[in-house]
Design a protein around this motif. Sequence first.
Motif, PDB file in Angstrom:
ATOM      1  N   VAL A 104       0.871  -1.170   0.000  1.00 43.05           N
ATOM      2  CA  VAL A 104       0.000   0.000   0.000  1.00 43.05           C
ATOM      3  C   VAL A 104       0.910   1.222   0.000  1.00 43.05           C
ATOM      4  O   VAL A 104       1.884   1.275   0.763  1.00 43.05           O
ATOM      5  N   ALA A 105       0.641   2.173  -0.882  1.00 41.34           N
ATOM      6  CA  ALA A 105       1.471   3.375  -1.005  1.00 41.34           C
ATOM      7  C   ALA A 105       0.687   4.601  -0.562  1.00 41.34           C
ATOM      8  O   ALA A 105      -0.522   4.698  -0.800  1.00 41.34           O
ATOM      9  N   TYR A 106       1.391   5.529   0.074  1.00 42.85           N
ATOM     10  CA  TYR A 106       0.804   6.792   0.509  1.00 42.85           C
ATOM     11  C   TYR A 106       1.727   7.933   0.085  1.00 42.85           C
ATOM     12  O   TYR A 106       2.964   7.806   0.171  1.00 42.85           O
ATOM     13  N   VAL A 107       1.151   9.045  -0.339  1.00 44.51           N
ATOM     14  CA  VAL A 107       1.889  10.300  -0.475  1.00 44.51           C
ATOM     15  C   VAL A 107       1.124  11.343   0.343  1.00 44.51           C
ATOM     16  O   VAL A 107      -0.096  11.478   0.206  1.00 44.51           O
ATOM     17  N   CYS A 108       1.830  12.052   1.197  1.00 46.89           N
ATOM     18  CA  CYS A 108       1.197  12.984   2.131  1.00 46.89           C
ATOM     19  C   CYS A 108       1.909  14.327   2.050  1.00 46.89           C
ATOM     20  O   CYS A 108       3.142  14.395   2.224  1.00 46.89           O
ATOM     21  N   GLN A 109       1.165  15.382   1.809  1.00 49.30           N
ATOM     22  CA  GLN A 109       1.756  16.714   1.762  1.00 49.30           C
ATOM     23  C   GLN A 109       0.651  17.753   1.904  1.00 49.30           C
ATOM     24  O   GLN A 109      -0.431  17.604   1.324  1.00 49.30           O
ATOM     25  N   GLU A 110       0.927  18.800   2.650  1.00 43.43           N
ATOM     26  CA  GLU A 110      -0.037  19.882   2.805  1.00 43.43           C
ATOM     27  C   GLU A 110       0.098  20.871   1.649  1.00 43.43           C
ATOM     28  O   GLU A 110       1.170  21.020   1.075  1.00 43.43           O
ATOM     29  N   PRO A 111      -0.993  21.558   1.285  1.00 44.47           N
ATOM     30  CA  PRO A 111      -0.935  22.481   0.140  1.00 44.47           C
ATOM     31  C   PRO A 111       0.009  23.643   0.402  1.00 44.47           C
ATOM     32  O   PRO A 111       0.135  24.145   1.521  1.00 44.47           O
ATOM     33  N   ALA A 112       0.672  24.076  -0.663  1.00 44.16           N
ATOM     34  CA  ALA A 112       1.466  25.299  -0.620  1.00 44.16           C
ATOM     35  C   ALA A 112       0.519  26.490  -0.695  1.00 44.16           C
ATOM     36  O   ALA A 112      -0.666  26.346  -1.009  1.00 44.16           O
ATOM     37  N   PRO A 113       0.997  27.707  -0.395  1.00 37.41           N
ATOM     38  CA  PRO A 113       0.127  28.889  -0.511  1.00 37.41           C
ATOM     39  C   PRO A 113      -0.490  28.979  -1.901  1.00 37.41           C
ATOM     40  O   PRO A 113       0.191  28.834  -2.921  1.00 37.41           O
ATOM     41  N   GLY A 114      -1.807  29.197  -1.934  1.00 40.44           N
ATOM     42  CA  GLY A 114      -2.518  29.289  -3.200  1.00 40.44           C
ATOM     43  C   GLY A 114      -2.895  27.953  -3.801  1.00 40.44           C
ATOM     44  O   GLY A 114      -3.458  27.898  -4.898  1.00 40.44           O
ATOM     45  N   GLU A 115      -2.594  26.861  -3.121  1.00 44.00           N
ATOM     46  CA  GLU A 115      -2.856  25.521  -3.617  1.00 44.00           C
ATOM     47  C   GLU A 115      -3.981  24.886  -2.815  1.00 44.00           C
ATOM     48  O   GLU A 115      -4.219  25.244  -1.663  1.00 44.00           O
ATOM     49  N   THR A 116      -4.685  23.930  -3.380  1.00 42.11           N
ATOM     50  CA  THR A 116      -5.706  23.159  -2.683  1.00 42.11           C
ATOM     51  C   THR A 116      -5.234  21.726  -2.527  1.00 42.11           C
ATOM     52  O   THR A 116      -4.255  21.299  -3.167  1.00 42.11           O
ATOM     53  N   GLY A 117      -5.951  20.984  -1.707  1.00 44.80           N
ATOM     54  CA  GLY A 117      -5.617  19.583  -1.563  1.00 44.80           C
ATOM     55  C   GLY A 117      -5.727  18.827  -2.874  1.00 44.80           C
ATOM     56  O   GLY A 117      -4.917  17.934  -3.165  1.00 44.80           O
ATOM     57  N   ARG A 118      -6.731  19.197  -3.695  1.00 44.30           N
ATOM     58  CA  ARG A 118      -6.874  18.539  -4.990  1.00 44.30           C
ATOM     59  C   ARG A 118      -5.682  18.850  -5.888  1.00 44.30           C
ATOM     60  O   ARG A 118      -5.206  17.986  -6.638  1.00 44.30           O
ATOM     61  N   ASP A 119      -5.173  20.079  -5.807  1.00 40.72           N
ATOM     62  CA  ASP A 119      -3.967  20.421  -6.570  1.00 40.72           C
ATOM     63  C   ASP A 119      -2.797  19.543  -6.149  1.00 40.72           C
ATOM     64  O   ASP A 119      -1.999  19.088  -6.987  1.00 40.72           O
ATOM     65  N   VAL A 120      -2.669  19.315  -4.829  1.00 43.79           N
ATOM     66  CA  VAL A 120      -1.593  18.462  -4.327  1.00 43.79           C
ATOM     67  C   VAL A 120      -1.743  17.053  -4.878  1.00 43.79           C
ATOM     68  O   VAL A 120      -0.773  16.409  -5.308  1.00 43.79           O
ATOM     69  N   MET A 121      -2.986  16.554  -4.878  1.00 44.47           N
ATOM     70  CA  MET A 121      -3.242  15.208  -5.387  1.00 44.47           C
ATOM     71  C   MET A 121      -2.779  15.077  -6.836  1.00 44.47           C
ATOM     72  O   MET A 121      -2.102  14.103  -7.202  1.00 44.47           O
ATOM     73  N   HIS A 122      -3.127  16.061  -7.667  1.00 46.24           N
ATOM     74  CA  HIS A 122      -2.707  16.002  -9.078  1.00 46.24           C
ATOM     75  C   HIS A 122      -1.187  16.157  -9.214  1.00 46.24           C
ATOM     76  O   HIS A 122      -0.558  15.475 -10.034  1.00 46.24           O
ATOM     77  N   ARG A 123      -0.593  17.030  -8.397  1.00 44.17           N
ATOM     78  CA  ARG A 123       0.844  17.267  -8.500  1.00 44.17           C
ATOM     79  C   ARG A 123       1.649  16.036  -8.091  1.00 44.17           C
ATOM     80  O   ARG A 123       2.724  15.758  -8.646  1.00 44.17           O
ATOM     81  N   LEU A 124       1.134  15.273  -7.104  1.00 47.07           N
ATOM     82  CA  LEU A 124       1.864  14.110  -6.610  1.00 47.07           C
ATOM     83  C   LEU A 124       1.493  12.823  -7.334  1.00 47.07           C
ATOM     84  O   LEU A 124       2.058  11.763  -7.031  1.00 47.07           O
ATOM     85  N   ALA A 125       0.554  12.910  -8.288  1.00 47.79           N
ATOM     86  CA  ALA A 125       0.161  11.699  -9.024  1.00 47.79           C
ATOM     87  C   ALA A 125       1.360  11.021  -9.698  1.00 47.79           C
ATOM     88  O   ALA A 125       1.479   9.784  -9.659  1.00 47.79           O
ATOM     89  N   PRO A 126       2.292  11.767 -10.343  1.00 50.04           N
ATOM     90  CA  PRO A 126       3.463  11.088 -10.933  1.00 50.04           C
ATOM     91  C   PRO A 126       4.318  10.362  -9.894  1.00 50.04           C
ATOM     92  O   PRO A 126       4.886   9.305 -10.186  1.00 50.04           O
TER      93      PRO A 126
END
Length: 502
Positions: free
Chosen positions: A111-133
């Motif tokens: 099972v894999a996890y990537v965990c990161q809080e959004p940067a200023p101006g970013e949303t959690g969904r943005d983080v999800m897309h950014r960490l998809a690769p």
Amino acid sequence: MTNHSETTGPSENDDITEGAEPLGRSAHDTQITLRTPAELADALPYLLGYRPEDSMVLVALHDRGGRGRFGGRARLGIPANKDDWESAARQLAQGLMTGSERRGTRPEQMVAYVCQEPAPGETGRDVMHRLAPLAHLLRTECGRLDVPVIEALCVSEGRFWSYCCPADECCPPDGAPMGLPGTSVLAAAATYAGIQVRGTLRELRARLQPREAGAALEQETALDRAGMALVPRILHDASRAEVAEETLALAERIMSRYVAATPVSGIHQADLRDDALLAHDEAAMLILGLQDRTTRDRAAAWMEGDEAGPALRLWRALARRCVGPYGEHAAAPLTLAGWVAWSTGDDLEAREALAMALGADPEYLFARLLHQACNEGLDPESVRRCLRTERAGREPADSTEAVGDTAQVEPVEPVGGHEPTADAGTRDRHRPRTEDGPDLPRPRPTSTRPRPAGAGHTRTRPGSSRPGDGTRTRAAEKSDTRGGRAAREDTRTGKGRGEGDE
């Protein structure tokens, strides 16, 4: 999403190389069935023992009667440079597999996890897309090892997303909210089993990092004064044992003071209380006194029973006092803090403290040995027995062999054919040493002027080498005593010098 029917159980302590963080054992045999991505996301802090930040995590699964059982876990910080993601994902996957295979329990799934809080101006969904690769790389690297990733989750801003589940009902595009901490069935079972979730690694490290506040200059000045007084005495054979006795007696007085202190609520308040009970001059004397390895090893005997708690509080407080150019001196109290934590069963704090000690001084042998042993899941009882024996039949402090030297280190010929001397008139970039061990800088005049940002110096030694390459001599390792780092300033050329996980 292929299978969410996993059960928790005793987990192994897999190690991982080159900076990734192995994670400890579960403390219970209770089995809780996890069937959904939400339950897997909620389980992560209980699997690690803390709430991960800026992290990539792999959890091994082993088959037991058709169900997955959680095995080893490994974590790495997410590299800031995306170009490093592939190598980091490979390191994480290979390290976890190596540790599992060493114990004869090759994982069937991950099972894999990537965990990161959004940067200023970013949303959690943005983080999800950014960490998809990155999540894809984790799945690819595990696939190269013939171990499929059955679920990959992103956790950010109190929500989670599954990279494997296309169903909007359970995994909506905007993510699903995490449950309130402590409200799940797993949380109840973990509480019953005595498993603690310790907040974040950042909060844990804050207890061990120097407090660069208004009092930092006062502490630095006290360290300057103590260096002027103690370094010559530690370098002199006739007075070295006397300094050791004074250091240990002072440490015992401070520990008694801590025991008698009024309890307070909250970790931060407790640390502030301990800081208030330790004067600057007392902290300076203890920090410099513990740079002598035999003194440090005698202090390491306070590792169990009623002594362990106040000793750990003292080592944390001393690490917080290693301010400014004295950062390297934190290796001794951080190693002691890591050792006491490991000895008392707190593997998480032990790993963090020992990693920070190696960040302060990568060549600190005692920290290297303990860090490796802790990461490999060894039993600390063998070290405790050694320390108990030395304590029961104590020889004079100046002839007691250091713990670091008893740990399978073979003597070799000195590199470079010579040892540096303790001649006070020598003006070079190397620490003066005595023949039998202390490795201390010369005193300098006390200064109360603030130092410019970035002040400090890189320590070099003749014949020294990178950690682990096997070329250091026993004589050099026995010379691992640190003195007042700031006391070197008048012997240097004035060049400035240029720390670990989250």
